[in-house]
Write an enzyme that holds these catalytic residues in place. Structure first.
Site, PDB file in Angstrom:
ATOM      1  N   SER A 130       0.833  -1.264   0.084  1.00  0.00           N
ATOM      2  CA  SER A 130      -0.035   0.069  -0.106  1.00  0.00           C
ATOM      3  C   SER A 130       0.746   1.142   0.061  1.00  0.00           C
ATOM      4  CB  SER A 130      -1.093   0.031   1.123  1.00  0.00           C
ATOM      5  OG  SER A 130      -0.181   0.169   2.461  1.00  0.00           O
ATOM      6  N   LYS A 131       0.235   2.169  -0.003  1.00  0.00           N
ATOM      7  CA  LYS A 131       0.726   3.737  -0.252  1.00  0.00           C
ATOM      8  C   LYS A 131       1.982   3.746   0.854  1.00  0.00           C
ATOM      9  CE  LYS A 131      -0.634   6.384  -3.047  1.00  0.00           C
ATOM     10  NZ  LYS A 131       0.458   6.870  -4.186  1.00  0.00           N
TER      11      LYS A 131
END
Length: 486
Positions: free
Chosen positions: A254-255
């Site tokens: 994820s980010k």
RNA sequence: GGCGCAUUCGUCUAGCGGUUAGGACACCUCCCUCUCAAGGAGGAGAUCACCGGUUCGAAUCCGGUAUGCGCUACCA
């Protein structure tokens, strides 16, 4: 004769493509190319709410950037079109109707609210969440009544209550599910759009997809798919589920792990060929040592048999290393061309484009082996372009030097540089080396001072070449400014 | 809760009954050297999650435990 291989990449247009999806596309593409088959691009835009404007273009742009070409797709057509699911609605409706008529599916009038309630209740009672099949055996009257209430039903798949469903997965081997753990999935939504579960079966069949290559998250719905193929009288394709991608902490990528969309990597200056090579190694390997592979080598050696089941984790440090390897291997002109847009984008605004290609051409070889990404180029070459250098004056005074000795060294050097007949790297070196000795300085002392004066940095490309590129005028001027500071 | 999968150097991985457990990234040392890189040569780093079992022999096969993760939508 070998059966024809047809693979597909079937993303939903919900934004900038995630590296995980692109990795899936890459594997499907490699498999098709390895087997001289076809690679098909199909857009799965059946979720109206999540549809994002421009996502299809972004998708195609990313695939093109990486060189993953498709043989059939929404933009180029093909014999099995259309390649956008929202343009194939009739096909799904027809399949759904057939299933209902056959008794393999049924209309369900339950409201989303009710579904949410039963799910919450099941969870509370620690029971497996799922549809309670209230509408599964509705009588004709009951159906009529619901219709008259104006409820638009969904179509649900009538999953067999007992028995087992098994299939063979190229990566996972024999997979077996108990039918009583399977939910009655929605096939056709109340808005008339199919769900993924229906659409992908109809399309994979109609498009004659031979190998369904997709992420591991689909493995638990695959038994439904197998059952659907059977109910529709279709021959199921080969399944190959790819291990999921994680960050180095083993959690979903994820980010917070950094860049996750392919567009971001592009902006950060990664080379498409490096991305392809790196992505190919996420869940697949050739052997115990080969890591650097060209596109052709990947195609030649890619097989599904060597895809592993373990989650593959994305190691950004290794990507950086690999990208550096690819950058160094670039032909100088190629490196320059690719760097140009990054220079234009990131150089301070006072450096007005158009940039002089002649000048840049001299600079680039000095940084090519020093960057990990193309985005590093402007950063490392900034001092070649700006007028005014900003640095800590202390940096001028190298080890064992004083303000006085530094002034002296710079002063003498300045004078000799002004008199030097030719201002090229070789002449500079021939003059400066003896000069250091003459002043009883170590080369590091003299060169270090000059480096800071001329570049504003203690770490920079080789001094003589750097000075030669900057030119006599700029060098003298910068030395003068350094002297002013002392 | 159910179903499924996994667990090998700090990290990514190779391995599919017999290996000194191989490679890569990162790290450290040395060489090269005007700095930074790059390159070269070395080094350190893994009781193969744990417990049993099968076997002459297990990281590899089987069972259990633990931990982690995925799925469990009118999303794909």
């Amino acid at each position: 004769m070998r059966p024809v291989v047809r693979t597909r990449f079937a993303p939903s247009p919900t934004g900038d493509p995630h590296v995980g999806n692109i990795r899936t596309a890459l594997f499907a593409w490699l498999f098709a190319r390895h087997n001289s088959g076809s690679f098909i691009l199909r857009i799965e835009d059946t979720d109206v709410a999540r549809r994002v404007e421009g996502a299809v273009e972004a998708l195609m742009g990313s695939l093109r950037w990486l060189g993953l070409d498709w043989d059939e797709g929404p933009d180029i057509g093909g014999d099995y079109g259309p390649y956008v699911q929202s343009e194939r609605l009739g096909l799904y409706e027809e399949a759904a109707r057939r299933l209902v008529e056959q008794g393999d599916a049924y209309y369900c009038y339950c409201s989303p609210e009710r579904l949410e309630e039963i799910r919450a209740e099941q969870l509370r009672r620690k029971q497996p969440p799922g549809y309670d099949r209230q509408c599964r055996e509705l009588s004709e009257e009951e159906r009529k009544k619901k219709e008259n209430e104006g409820i638009t039903p969904v179509v649900r798949f009538k999953v067999p209550l007992e028995g087992q469903t098994r299939f063979s997965d190229v990566v996972w081997g024999e997979v077996k599910f108990e039918n009583n753990t399977l939910d009655d999935l929605v096939l056709l939504k109340s808005d008339g759009y199919p769900t993924y579960n229906l659409a992908n079966i109809v399309d994979d069949h109609k498009m004659e997809i031979s190998h369904v290559i997709r992420g591991e998250e689909f493995i638990s719905t695959t038994p439904h798919h197998v059952l659907l193929y059977k109910a529709l009288g279709y021959e199921p394709p080969q399944f190959a589920h790819l291990p999921r991608l994680t960050g180095t902490d083993r959690s979903k990528l994820s980010k917070r792990h950094g860049a996750v969309s392919i567009g971001e990597f592009r902006k950060q200056g990664y080379l498409p060929e490096a991305m392809v090579n790196f992505l190919a190694l996420l869940g697949w390997s050739l052997d115990d040592k080969t890591e650097l592979m060209t596109r052709q080598e990947l195609i030649a050696s890619f097989t599904l048999e060597r895809v592993k089941k373990t989650a593959a984790s994305f190691n950004p440090e290794k990507l950086d290393w690999m990208n550096g390897v690819y950058i160094r291997s670039l032909a100088p002109e190629d490196f320059l061309q690719r760097s140009l847009q990054f220079l234009e984008r990131d150089l301070p605004s006072e450096v007005m484009p158009p940039l002089s290609v002649d000048y840049i051409k001299q600079i680039m070889p000095l940084v090519q082996e020093r960057v990990k990404t193309l985005a590093d180029v402007p950063e490392l070459t900034r001092f070649f372009f700006v007028d005014r250098l900003e640095y800590d004056t202390e940096l001028l005074i190298t080890k064992g030097m004083t303000v006085e000795s530094t002034r002296h060294a710079l002063g003498v050097a300045r004078q000799r540089l002004a008199e030097l007949p030719a201002f090229d790297a070789e002449s500079l070196e021939e003059m400066l080396r003896p000069l250091a000795a003459e002043m009883e300085l170590k080369t590091g002392q003299l060169f270090g001072t000059l480096r800071t004066a001329v570049t504003g940095q203690t770490a920079a490309p080789p001094l003589f070449q750097t000075m030669a590129v900057l030119g006599r005028e700029t060098c003298l001027e910068r030395i003068d400014r350094a002297l002013d500071r002392l």
